[in-house]
Design an enzyme around this catalytic site. Structure first.
Site, PDB file in Angstrom:
ATOM      1  N   ARG A   1       0.159  -8.591  13.682  1.00  0.00           N
ATOM      2  CA  ARG A   1      -0.407  -7.589  12.764  1.00  0.00           C
ATOM      3  C   ARG A   1      -1.353  -8.252  11.761  1.00  0.00           C
ATOM      4  NH1 ARG A   1       4.641  -4.903  10.271  1.00  0.00           N
ATOM      5  NH2 ARG A   1       3.226  -3.354   9.416  1.00  0.00           N
TER       6      ARG A   1
ATOM      7  N   ARG B   1      12.673  -2.389  10.596  1.00  0.00           N
ATOM      8  CA  ARG B   1      11.524  -1.795  11.285  1.00  0.00           C
ATOM      9  C   ARG B   1      11.036  -2.783  12.354  1.00  0.00           C
ATOM     10  NH1 ARG B   1       6.158   0.033   7.955  1.00  0.00           N
ATOM     11  NH2 ARG B   1       4.853  -0.915   9.536  1.00  0.00           N
TER      12      ARG B   1
ATOM     13  N   LYS C   1       0.835  -1.213   0.000  1.00  0.00           N
ATOM     14  CA  LYS C   1       0.000   0.000   0.000  1.00  0.00           C
ATOM     15  C   LYS C   1       0.865   1.257   0.000  1.00  0.00           C
ATOM     16  CE  LYS C   1      -2.177  -0.996   3.889  1.00  0.00           C
ATOM     17  NZ  LYS C   1      -1.521  -2.254   4.316  1.00  0.00           N
TER      18      LYS C   1
ATOM     19  N   ARG D   1      11.928  -7.352   4.283  1.00  0.00           N
ATOM     20  CA  ARG D   1      11.880  -5.936   4.669  1.00  0.00           C
ATOM     21  C   ARG D   1      12.516  -5.744   6.053  1.00  0.00           C
ATOM     22  NH1 ARG D   1       6.251  -2.566   4.342  1.00  0.00           N
ATOM     23  NH2 ARG D   1       5.868  -3.267   6.459  1.00  0.00           N
TER      24      ARG D   1
ATOM     25  N   ARG E   1      -9.128   0.820   9.552  1.00  0.00           N
ATOM     26  CA  ARG E   1      -8.779  -0.561   9.870  1.00  0.00           C
ATOM     27  C   ARG E   1      -9.858  -1.252  10.685  1.00  0.00           C
ATOM     28  NH1 ARG E   1      -2.799   0.328   9.489  1.00  0.00           N
ATOM     29  NH2 ARG E   1      -1.685  -1.583   9.915  1.00  0.00           N
TER      30      ARG E   1
HETATM   31  P1  AMP Z   1       1.131   0.307   9.337  1.00  0.00           P
HETATM   32  O1  AMP Z   1       2.424   0.947   9.007  1.00  0.00           O
HETATM   33  O2  AMP Z   1      -0.037   0.886   8.606  1.00  0.00           O
HETATM   34  O3  AMP Z   1       1.162  -1.199   9.230  1.00  0.00           O
HETATM   35  O4  AMP Z   1       0.852   0.635  10.884  1.00  0.00           O
HETATM   36  C1  AMP Z   1       1.769   0.302  11.893  1.00  0.00           C
HETATM   37  C2  AMP Z   1       1.044   0.189  13.237  1.00  0.00           C
HETATM   38  O5  AMP Z   1       0.403   1.426  13.558  1.00  0.00           O
HETATM   39  C3  AMP Z   1      -0.069  -0.844  13.291  1.00  0.00           C
HETATM   40  O6  AMP Z   1       0.427  -2.144  13.565  1.00  0.00           O
HETATM   41  C4  AMP Z   1      -0.937  -0.300  14.417  1.00  0.00           C
HETATM   42  O7  AMP Z   1      -0.356  -0.545  15.688  1.00  0.00           O
HETATM   43  C5  AMP Z   1      -0.863   1.193  14.183  1.00  0.00           C
HETATM   44  N1  AMP Z   1      -1.898   1.673  13.249  1.00  0.00           N
HETATM   45  C6  AMP Z   1      -1.699   2.240  12.022  1.00  0.00           C
HETATM   46  N2  AMP Z   1      -2.864   2.586  11.466  1.00  0.00           N
HETATM   47  C7  AMP Z   1      -3.834   2.225  12.344  1.00  0.00           C
HETATM   48  C8  AMP Z   1      -5.256   2.308  12.327  1.00  0.00           C
HETATM   49  N3  AMP Z   1      -5.912   2.814  11.270  1.00  0.00           N
HETATM   50  N4  AMP Z   1      -5.924   1.837  13.399  1.00  0.00           N
HETATM   51  C9  AMP Z   1      -5.283   1.335  14.479  1.00  0.00           C
HETATM   52  N5  AMP Z   1      -3.944   1.193  14.552  1.00  0.00           N
HETATM   53  C10 AMP Z   1      -3.216   1.656  13.498  1.00  0.00           C
END
Ligand code: AMP
Length: 186
Positions: A144, A133, A13, A127, A88
């Site tokens: 996740r 990360r 994404k 990654r 989400r």
């Molecule tokens: P991402 O980089 O989008 O995978 O987000 C990394 C982390 O941020 C996730 O594993 C969640 O802990 C938190 N996070 C990001 N976006 C959201 C969301 N829309 N709702 C809840 N937690 C989020």
């Protein structure tokens, strides 16, 4: 034109959102990036969410909805928003509809990147090795993925029912995925 890039973590994404920013001048709204930036800055919000980010669980709806609201309010003249990693949960999706409706806007398109779990785990291990990360750690990644399956996948029928969803093969090359997204937006 407001669109959601939808799919599990590591589906690609972020990569596609950045390309759409360059080619179309849209604004990318990645709640994951915003939360990581908050943590890096050591702000009150950052301290509050740090352990949740490290665990791979979702932070509260209230927190991410407030972050998105702030960005929508700050960018009234945006040509379009690309929501990346948001919404989400169903409450997030409903809040997004309400926020956009209050500005006379709506979600025009949801692009779903379809990927398979085995390949995702391989992609994420790579990654993790390359970028380090913390939440790409394979154990955290499983959390996740579970959060995606239990809390985020229910959004698929939510958007399918609105008739705004297009599916793209997220396992194809970056160029092929880009071309398929452009086709879906044409
Ligand atoms: P991402 O980089 O989008 O995978 O987000 C990394 C982390 O941020 C996730 O594993 C969640 O802990 C938190 N996070 C990001 N976006 C959201 C969301 N829309 N709702 C809840 N937690 C989020």
């Amino acid at each position: 034109m407001h669109l959601i890039l939808f799919g599990p973590p590591a589906a690609g994404k972020g990569t596609q959102a950045k390309r759409l920013v360059e080619t179309r001048g849209f604004i990318q709204l990645s709640t994951g990036d915003m939360l990581r930036a908050a943590r890096a800055s050591g702000s009150e919000l950052g301290l509050k969410v740090a352990s949740i980010l490290d665990s791979g669980a979702l932070v509260s709806d209230e927190i991410v909805i407030a972050l998105i609201k702030e960005q929508l309010d700050n960018n009234p003249d945006a040509a379009g928003f690309i929501f990346d990693g948001f919404p989400r949960t169903i409450p997030q999706a409903e809040a997004l509809d309400d926020l956009l409706a209050s500005k006379g806007a709506k979600i025009d398109k949801v692009i779903r990147l379809v990927v398979d779990n085995e390949a995702l785990i391989a992609r994420i291990s790579k990654r993790f090795e390359e970028q380090g990360r913390a939440d790409d750690n394979p154990e955290v990644f499983v959390t996740r993925l579970e959060a995606y399956n239990s809390q985020t996948a229910p959004l698929l029928p939510f958007y399918a029912d609105k008739g705004v969803m297009s599916e793209v093969d997220g396992m194809a090359s970056i160029e092929e995925v880009s071309a398929a997204i452009d086709g879906a937006l044409a």
